[in-house]
Design an enzyme around this catalytic site. Structure first.
Site, PDB file in Angstrom:
ATOM      1  N   THR A 183      -3.319   5.960 -22.310  1.00  0.00           N
ATOM      2  CA  THR A 183      -3.234   4.622 -21.741  1.00  0.00           C
ATOM      3  C   THR A 183      -1.774   4.205 -21.886  1.00  0.00           C
ATOM      4  O   THR A 183      -0.997   4.847 -22.600  1.00  0.00           O
ATOM      5  CB  THR A 183      -4.091   3.601 -22.523  1.00  0.00           C
ATOM      6  OG1 THR A 183      -3.626   3.577 -23.874  1.00  0.00           O
ATOM      7  CG2 THR A 183      -5.559   3.958 -22.484  1.00  0.00           C
TER       8      THR A 183
ATOM      9  N   TYR B 157       0.851  -1.193   0.000  1.00  0.00           N
ATOM     10  CA  TYR B 157       0.000   0.000   0.000  1.00  0.00           C
ATOM     11  C   TYR B 157       0.883   1.237   0.000  1.00  0.00           C
ATOM     12  O   TYR B 157       1.854   1.294   0.747  1.00  0.00           O
ATOM     13  CB  TYR B 157      -0.894   0.036   1.253  1.00  0.00           C
ATOM     14  CG  TYR B 157      -2.356   0.014   0.887  1.00  0.00           C
ATOM     15  CD1 TYR B 157      -2.905   1.060   0.147  1.00  0.00           C
ATOM     16  CD2 TYR B 157      -3.182  -1.044   1.254  1.00  0.00           C
ATOM     17  CE1 TYR B 157      -4.236   1.038  -0.223  1.00  0.00           C
ATOM     18  CE2 TYR B 157      -4.515  -1.069   0.886  1.00  0.00           C
ATOM     19  CZ  TYR B 157      -5.039  -0.028   0.151  1.00  0.00           C
ATOM     20  OH  TYR B 157      -6.354  -0.050  -0.220  1.00  0.00           O
TER      21      TYR B 157
ATOM     22  N   GLU C  78      -0.595   4.806  -0.532  1.00  0.00           N
ATOM     23  CA  GLU C  78      -1.431   5.981  -0.812  1.00  0.00           C
ATOM     24  C   GLU C  78      -0.587   7.245  -0.700  1.00  0.00           C
ATOM     25  O   GLU C  78       0.235   7.366   0.210  1.00  0.00           O
ATOM     26  CB  GLU C  78      -2.600   6.040   0.181  1.00  0.00           C
ATOM     27  CG  GLU C  78      -3.709   5.066  -0.171  1.00  0.00           C
ATOM     28  CD  GLU C  78      -4.864   5.122   0.827  1.00  0.00           C
ATOM     29  OE1 GLU C  78      -4.733   5.763   1.874  1.00  0.00           O
ATOM     30  OE2 GLU C  78      -5.903   4.497   0.534  1.00  0.00           O
TER      31      GLU C  78
ATOM     32  N   ARG D 224      -1.583  -2.695 -18.612  1.00  0.00           N
ATOM     33  CA  ARG D 224      -2.867  -2.017 -18.640  1.00  0.00           C
ATOM     34  C   ARG D 224      -2.868  -0.870 -17.635  1.00  0.00           C
ATOM     35  O   ARG D 224      -2.659  -1.092 -16.437  1.00  0.00           O
ATOM     36  CB  ARG D 224      -3.890  -3.073 -18.232  1.00  0.00           C
ATOM     37  CG  ARG D 224      -5.273  -2.935 -18.713  1.00  0.00           C
ATOM     38  CD  ARG D 224      -5.896  -4.306 -18.888  1.00  0.00           C
ATOM     39  NE  ARG D 224      -5.550  -4.738 -20.219  1.00  0.00           N
ATOM     40  CZ  ARG D 224      -6.061  -4.209 -21.319  1.00  0.00           C
ATOM     41  NH1 ARG D 224      -6.981  -3.281 -21.258  1.00  0.00           N
ATOM     42  NH2 ARG D 224      -5.668  -4.614 -22.493  1.00  0.00           N
TER      43      ARG D 224
ATOM     44  N   LYS E 186      -1.665   0.365 -25.153  1.00  0.00           N
ATOM     45  CA  LYS E 186      -2.002   0.280 -26.582  1.00  0.00           C
ATOM     46  C   LYS E 186      -0.694   0.339 -27.380  1.00  0.00           C
ATOM     47  O   LYS E 186       0.141  -0.542 -27.198  1.00  0.00           O
ATOM     48  CB  LYS E 186      -3.022   1.349 -26.939  1.00  0.00           C
ATOM     49  CG  LYS E 186      -4.354   1.119 -26.164  1.00  0.00           C
ATOM     50  CD  LYS E 186      -5.421   2.146 -26.438  1.00  0.00           C
ATOM     51  CE  LYS E 186      -6.649   1.883 -25.567  1.00  0.00           C
ATOM     52  NZ  LYS E 186      -7.668   2.935 -25.698  1.00  0.00           N
TER      53      LYS E 186
ATOM     54  N   ASP F  16      -5.778  13.560 -25.568  1.00  0.00           N
ATOM     55  CA  ASP F  16      -5.823  12.165 -25.109  1.00  0.00           C
ATOM     56  C   ASP F  16      -5.145  11.323 -26.195  1.00  0.00           C
ATOM     57  O   ASP F  16      -5.732  11.060 -27.239  1.00  0.00           O
ATOM     58  CB  ASP F  16      -7.284  11.762 -24.913  1.00  0.00           C
ATOM     59  CG  ASP F  16      -7.449  10.300 -24.516  1.00  0.00           C
ATOM     60  OD1 ASP F  16      -6.452   9.546 -24.549  1.00  0.00           O
ATOM     61  OD2 ASP F  16      -8.587   9.912 -24.191  1.00  0.00           O
TER      62      ASP F  16
HETATM   63  C1  LIG Z   1      -8.702   3.307 -24.904  1.00  0.00           C
HETATM   64  C2  LIG Z   1      -8.964   4.752 -24.713  1.00  0.00           C
HETATM   65  C3  LIG Z   1      -9.220   5.300 -23.444  1.00  0.00           C
HETATM   66  C4  LIG Z   1      -9.525   4.494 -22.208  1.00  0.00           C
HETATM   67  O1  LIG Z   1      -8.711   3.540 -21.815  1.00  0.00           O
HETATM   68  P1  LIG Z   1      -9.150   2.422 -20.752  1.00  0.00           P
HETATM   69  O2  LIG Z   1      -7.818   2.030 -20.199  1.00  0.00           O
HETATM   70  O3  LIG Z   1      -9.852   1.366 -21.504  1.00  0.00           O
HETATM   71  O4  LIG Z   1     -10.004   3.069 -19.715  1.00  0.00           O
HETATM   72  C5  LIG Z   1      -9.332   6.680 -23.332  1.00  0.00           C
HETATM   73  N1  LIG Z   1      -9.231   7.471 -24.398  1.00  0.00           N
HETATM   74  C6  LIG Z   1      -9.018   6.983 -25.631  1.00  0.00           C
HETATM   75  C7  LIG Z   1      -8.918   7.918 -26.782  1.00  0.00           C
HETATM   76  C8  LIG Z   1      -8.898   5.605 -25.835  1.00  0.00           C
HETATM   77  O5  LIG Z   1      -8.748   5.125 -27.070  1.00  0.00           O
END
Ligand SMILES: *Cc1c(COP(=O)(O)O)cnc(C)c1O
Length: 420
Positions: free
Chosen positions: A227, A56, A58, A236, A230, A201
């Protein structure tokens, strides 16, 4: 009784182990072409499965609420430093449990309930967290959207027009199903014209941005989220970055204690490992190959008469439009799965079918490129995709193609082993 034993999972829990084995076989015997997926290195997985899952912590490095955080501090600080080095920014938060949590924290930090945000429409390529009605982003805030023009490209004039009309406090750019370069400089101009904060994003394209294979959101965006799993090819999770100290402080507070509790230190350790991989010279070659492979997919499918939203690709994915065809994205994705190719159905701009059926499939190149596939393999696979899409109801053909593709995959063995 001691619950800790030295038993491996294979003997400690045969049921779970069996499921993992079957998942390994699935991953190793299907062509993974979901644009948001990738294969992490064994080192990233080892860190994800490490002893840091026990801890933990925090708070933030040097500011924890628990004892015993010396190495927690060290690992989180390392992840932060590596991430800042990759993207050339001053502040980073590596604690978001996911990309959605990262976006949630940015809104929580910078918006009051009911204030407005403007993001890309989900149907046109945006993400749920960019203001979709079914998401917290559309429920807790006053959300507006922009989309693409008839040519499938972001219509910056329309974005400017909507922005001037709705005066959003946050303008969100970035997408989940958009095959073209995003012009962060243009978005900043629009944000400045209406006094909005620009959130970029880069969840999908982060791995390309890291290699200068896509325009960087810095210095244009005030805040950048992503993220890590990807194209960035880590565990993840999510991250938030900025060059603005005041925004960084608000975001840290929004993550903890705002919307999350203790950080997933094991995942943060794995993020640090993945960021280390991105900082190697080989990363550039990987990102270049990802783009080349997606380009080959687009060229073959266009040649064979398929329609792609935006007419091609600048990044790691293509969006095949099935508008006007007598089968849906749902049927197409099932047919491809039967042929050994995993993709996802996806709505396309001005879709005539429901979100359950859709009129598109999204296909990505990042995961198979990780396995070592190049233009030659992608050309071959693209033709097989074309074969399947030309005969979506010919199950005998799908079975035949699957056999052939599984044989091709044997040359690119996942993690160099045949079984889990
Ligand atoms: C995949 C994605 C997310 C969210 O990711 P998670 O880890 O699935 O919550 C946010 N914004 C965009 C543009 C994405 O493609």
């Amino acid at each position: 009784m001691h619950f800790i034993t030295t038993q491996r999972l294979s003997t400690a829990d045969e049921t779970v182990f069996g499921i993992l084995q079957r998942e390994f076989t699935r991953q190793a015997t299907h062509l993974e072409m979901i644009a948001s997926e990738n294969f992490t290195s064994p080192a990233v997985m080892e860190a994800t499965g490490s002893i840091f899952t026990n801890k933990y912590a925090e708070g933030y490095p040097q500011k924890r609420y628990y004892g015993g955080c010396a190495y927690a501090d060290e690992i989180e600080q390392l992840a932060i430093e590596r991430l800042c080095e990759i993207f050339g920014c001053a502040y980073a938060n590596v604690q978001p449990h996911s990309g959605s949590q990262a976006n949630g924290a940015v809104y929580a930090a910078l918006l009051n309930a009911g204030e407005s945000l403007l993001g890309m429409d989900l149907q046109q390529g945006g993400h749920l967290t960019h203001g979709a009605k079914v998401s917290f982003s559309g429920k807790n805030y006053h959300a507006f959207s922009y989309g693409v023009g008839a040519n499938g490209l972001i219509d910056y004039a329309q974005v400017m027009e909507v922005a001037k009309r709705v005066k959003p406090k946050i303008l969100v750019c970035g997408a989940s199903a958009y095959a073209r370069e995003i012009d962060f400089a243009k978005f900043r101009e629009i944000a400045d014209a209406v006094g909005a904060i620009l959130l970029a994003d880069i969840a999908h394209i982060a791995g390309l941005v890291a290699a200068d294979e896509h325009m960087s959101p810095f210095p244009y965006a005030h805040v950048v989220t992503s993220t890590t799993h990807k194209t960035l090819r880590g565990p993840r999770g999510g991250v938030i970055m900025t060059n603005d100290e005041a925004i960084a402080k608000k975001i840290n507070a929004a993550i903890f204690p705002g919307i999350q509790g203790g950080p997933l230190l094991h995942v943060i350790a794995a993020k640090a490992v993945a960021f280390g991989e991105v900082l190697t010279p080989q990363w550039k070659a990987y990102a270049k190959q990802v783009k080349r492979n997606a380009r080959v997919l687009s060229e073959v499918l266009l040649q064979r008469g398929f329609e792609l939203v935006s007419g091609g690709t600048d990044n790691h994915l293509i969006l095949v439009s099935l508008l006007g065809r007598d089968f849906s994205g749902e049927e197409a994705s099932i047919a491809l799965e039967n042929a050994g190719i995993t993709v996802n159905k996806n709505s396309v701009p001005n879709d005539t079918r429901s979100a359950k059926l859709t009129s598109g499939v999204r296909i990505g190149s990042a995961a198979l490129t990780t396995l070592g596939m190049k233009e030659k393999e992608f050309r071959h696979i693209a033709h097989r995709i074309g074969d399947v899409l030309e005969e979506v109801h010919n199950t005998a053909l799908h079975v035949k193609i699957k056999k052939e593709l599984v044989a091709l995959l044997q040359n690119f063995q996942l993690y160099g082993c045949a079984t889990y």
